[in-house]
Design a protein around this motif. Structure first.
Motif, short mmCIF file in Angstrom:
data_model
loop_
_atom_site.label_atom_id
_atom_site.label_comp_id
_atom_site.label_asym_id
_atom_site.label_seq_id
_atom_site.Cartn_x
_atom_site.Cartn_y
_atom_site.Cartn_z
N GLY A 83 0.81 -1.21 0.00
CA GLY A 83 0.00 0.00 0.00
C GLY A 83 0.84 1.26 0.00
O GLY A 83 0.70 2.11 0.88
N ARG A 84 1.70 1.37 -1.01
CA ARG A 84 2.57 2.53 -1.20
C ARG A 84 2.61 2.85 -2.69
O ARG A 84 2.14 2.05 -3.52
N PRO A 85 3.20 3.98 -3.11
CA PRO A 85 3.02 4.44 -4.49
C PRO A 85 3.97 3.84 -5.52
O PRO A 85 3.86 4.16 -6.70
N TYR A 86 4.88 2.95 -5.13
CA TYR A 86 5.97 2.56 -6.04
C TYR A 86 5.48 1.77 -7.25
O TYR A 86 6.03 1.91 -8.35
N ALA A 87 4.46 0.94 -7.08
CA ALA A 87 3.91 0.21 -8.22
C ALA A 87 3.23 1.16 -9.19
O ALA A 87 3.27 0.96 -10.41
N LEU A 88 2.61 2.21 -8.67
CA LEU A 88 1.96 3.19 -9.55
C LEU A 88 3.00 3.91 -10.40
O LEU A 88 2.76 4.21 -11.58
N VAL A 89 4.15 4.19 -9.81
CA VAL A 89 5.23 4.81 -10.57
C VAL A 89 5.70 3.87 -11.68
O VAL A 89 5.97 4.29 -12.81
N ALA A 90 5.79 2.57 -11.36
CA ALA A 90 6.21 1.60 -12.37
C ALA A 90 5.22 1.56 -13.53
O ALA A 90 5.62 1.46 -14.70
N ALA A 91 3.93 1.65 -13.23
CA ALA A 91 2.93 1.67 -14.30
C ALA A 91 3.12 2.90 -15.18
O ALA A 91 3.07 2.80 -16.42
N GLY A 92 3.34 4.05 -14.55
CA GLY A 92 3.58 5.26 -15.33
C GLY A 92 4.83 5.16 -16.18
O GLY A 92 4.86 5.65 -17.32
N ALA A 93 5.87 4.52 -15.64
CA ALA A 93 7.11 4.34 -16.40
C ALA A 93 6.85 3.47 -17.63
O ALA A 93 7.38 3.72 -18.72
N GLY A 94 6.02 2.43 -17.45
CA GLY A 94 5.70 1.58 -18.58
C GLY A 94 4.92 2.32 -19.66
O GLY A 94 5.22 2.21 -20.86
N VAL A 95 3.94 3.12 -19.24
CA VAL A 95 3.14 3.87 -20.20
C VAL A 95 4.00 4.91 -20.93
O VAL A 95 3.92 5.04 -22.17
N CYS A 142 4.22 10.68 -12.77
CA CYS A 142 5.14 9.79 -12.03
C CYS A 142 6.02 10.60 -11.08
O CYS A 142 6.28 10.19 -9.95
N GLY A 143 6.49 11.74 -11.56
CA GLY A 143 7.33 12.59 -10.72
C GLY A 143 6.60 13.11 -9.49
O GLY A 143 7.19 13.25 -8.42
N LEU A 144 5.30 13.38 -9.64
CA LEU A 144 4.52 13.83 -8.50
C LEU A 144 4.26 12.70 -7.50
O LEU A 144 4.02 12.95 -6.32
N LEU A 145 4.30 11.46 -7.97
CA LEU A 145 4.18 10.32 -7.08
C LEU A 145 5.50 10.00 -6.38
O LEU A 145 5.52 9.53 -5.25
N ASN A 146 6.60 10.25 -7.08
CA ASN A 146 7.95 10.04 -6.53
C ASN A 146 8.92 10.75 -7.46
O ASN A 146 9.19 10.27 -8.57
#
Length: 521
Positions: A131-143, A171-175
């Motif tokens: 329950g942290r944002p790192y997977a969301l950043v990975a999704a953005g990196a893929g897109v 992604c930058g706003l997430l991390n």
């Protein structure tokens, strides 16, 4: 056997479904929540105004994620599933992007292999259910990487550039450390320009039939004929447009970067970089490098960059950037560059694609079974890791287990103490377990003070309050993870308990310790 359009949909869909299944497996982690996820949980339960107040003091780097989780908690209520499902969905998106990239750059088998491989990587499995944002950043990196490849193939329009810049900014706003994807993309851009692989590919659509015959290249342009002409003028124009998109993304994130520097004390616990911390990244880079070398042997030649030109920079550059930053200020944590593992998965997929084609030339039917065999062997080999990642023991502690102990031991009128005060997250996640207990050290609640752990009273007031109670519950860390008292308040708590109280019951569960003290006669 399959049409090109069917395969284009089938490959990323299969990777996403596989990854989703891995994410849903053991999602509750035996109904446990550890301290990092507890921060998400307790902040997400606050009002929007309280979250904004908090971000002015701490955790501004996670502000966008907290607001997202606040919305989800408001809609569906707090729970381990709501806490972790966004990461599962995001990792599935990342896997689909890797599969689509691999399909475009090295063939359907490479895409399917890479997409499946991503969810099986041990580090990805850890954050797949976090329950942290790192997977969301990975999704953005893929897109964003998929958009970049589309643009490098000459098939993009202005809307693709806007989407690319917006995704990088998001992604930058997430991390904001995810901005290290920009130099990785720049290197891909340079490698593509050098190889003359930038322009339209003019694909005939035969790539879809690669699943019908694993040994066929299935693309226009056999070795020596890399579709698409590009040209120095087109490359220069592409570079300018990329630079404009990158600058726009950085400009959106820059205020967050500058403001977060005032909260840098939050990462002061990260240890300085040492040589042994680099062993894991070096192994990953070696595996990725082997995949890049195998990709050079591939007869598959699309009209854009090679899989190696996309995957290797994505894997290497963020790690090198994090090492460089860590020499200035210790920041070396693998979760900050989790998105770089998309590059590793892409390179693994490219190697699998080469293997399938090589086997199929000699044993055509065996080529169909090579990827399932590789996945089966990898799944068996990684099963202990997968089981460990889904166990509460894989995390430092469990706030829900401690709350259960408090619920069992408490009596009306008892007092509760937290040592250190950050262990108050146990109450913030499970307030019902602490009903009827008096938090005798607390002067201002976390919500009112705009902090994660609240503001405690002065040591003398804490001592006086402790001496007015007969029974005190202490919530702290187990000896294996505890640290010596760092503040005068905590030293006072320990001193009063030692001199005026005796331990009656002591329970230690999953990294948390709950001790019941009674006043000495």
């Amino acid at each position: 056997m399959f049409t090109a359009r069917t395969v284009r949909l089938l490959v990323p869909s299969a990777a996403a479904l596989w990854t989703s299944a891995l994410g849903l497996w053991g999602l509750s982690r035996q109904n446990s929540v550890w301290r990092d996820e507890a921060a998400t949980w307790q902040v997400a339960r606050r009002s929007t105004a309280e979250i904004v107040q908090l971000l002015g003091n701490v955790d501004v780097v996670h502000g966008l994620y907290y607001l997202l989780m606040h919305g989800l908690f408001e809609l569906f209520g707090p729970g381990t599933a709501v806490l972790r499902l966004p990461s599962v969905a995001a990792t599935a998106v990342a896997a689909a992007c890797v599969a689509a990239l691999g399909h475009r750059l090295a063939g359907p088998w490479a895409g399917l292999g890479g997409g499946v491989a991503l969810g099986m990587l041990p580090a990805v499995q850890f954050y797949l259910q976090e329950g942290r944002p790192y997977a969301l950043v990975a999704a953005g990196a893929g897109v964003s990487t998929l958009l970049l490849v589309t643009l490098l193939e000459g098939r993009g329009r202005t809307v693709h550039w806007i989407a690319y810049s917006g995704t990088v900014a998001l992604c930058g706003l997430l991390n904001w450390l995810s901005l290290m994807i920009l130099p990785a993309h720049l290197l891909t851009l340079l490698l593509s320009g050098r190889n003359g692989r930038g322009g339209r590919s003019g694909r005939s659509g035969r790539s879809g039939h690669d699943l019908g015959g694993p040994g066929e290249p299935g693309e226009p342009g056999e070795p020596g004929g890399r579709g698409g002409s590009g040209g120095s003028g087109a490359s220069a124009g592409l570079g300018k447009r990329w630079a404009a998109a990158a600058v726009a993304a950085v400009a959106c994130v820059l205020p967050l970067v500058l403001f977060s520097r005032s909260q840098s004390a939050q990462v002061s616990w990260i240890p300085p970089l040492t040589w042994h911390m680099l062993i894991g990244p070096v192994v990953l880079l070696a595996v990725g490098g082997a995949g890049a070398l195998l990709d050079r042997r591939s007869p598959y030649r699309p009209g854009g960059p090679s899989a190696a030109a996309v995957g290797l920079p994505l894997l290497v550059v963020p790690h090198l950037g994090l090492v460089g930053l860590s020499l200035i200020q210790p920041l070396f944590l693998d979760r900050y560059v989790l998105f770089s593992l998309l590059g590793l998965a892409l390179l693994i997929g490219a190697a699998i694609g080469v293997a399938v084609r090589t086997v199929s030339r000699r044993l055509p039917r065996a080529g169909w079974w090579l990827l399932p065999a590789i996945v089966a062997v990898a799944a068996v080999a990684l099963l202990p890791q997968a089981l460990a990642k889904r166990s509460p023991a894989s995390r430092v502690d469990d706030v829900l287990a401690a709350a259960d102990d408090v619920r069992r031991l408490k009596r009306p009128g008892d007092a509760v103490l937290f040592f250190p005060s950050a262990r108050r997250d146990t109450r913030l996640v499970s307030p019902d377990a602490f009903s009827g207990l008096e938090d005798i050290a607390l002067a201002r609640t976390p919500e009112r003070s705009g902090t994660l752990k609240g503001v405690e009273a002065e040591p003398a007031r804490i001592r006086a309050a402790m001496l007015t109670h007969r029974r005190i519950l202490l919530v702290t860390d187990t000896p294996a993870v505890s640290r010596p008292p760092a503040t005068e308040r905590d030293r006072m708590k320990r001193s009063v308990l030692r001199n005026h109280f005796r331990s009656v019951t002591d329970t230690q569960t999953r990294g948390r310790r709950v001790t019941l003290y009674e006043r000495r006669v």
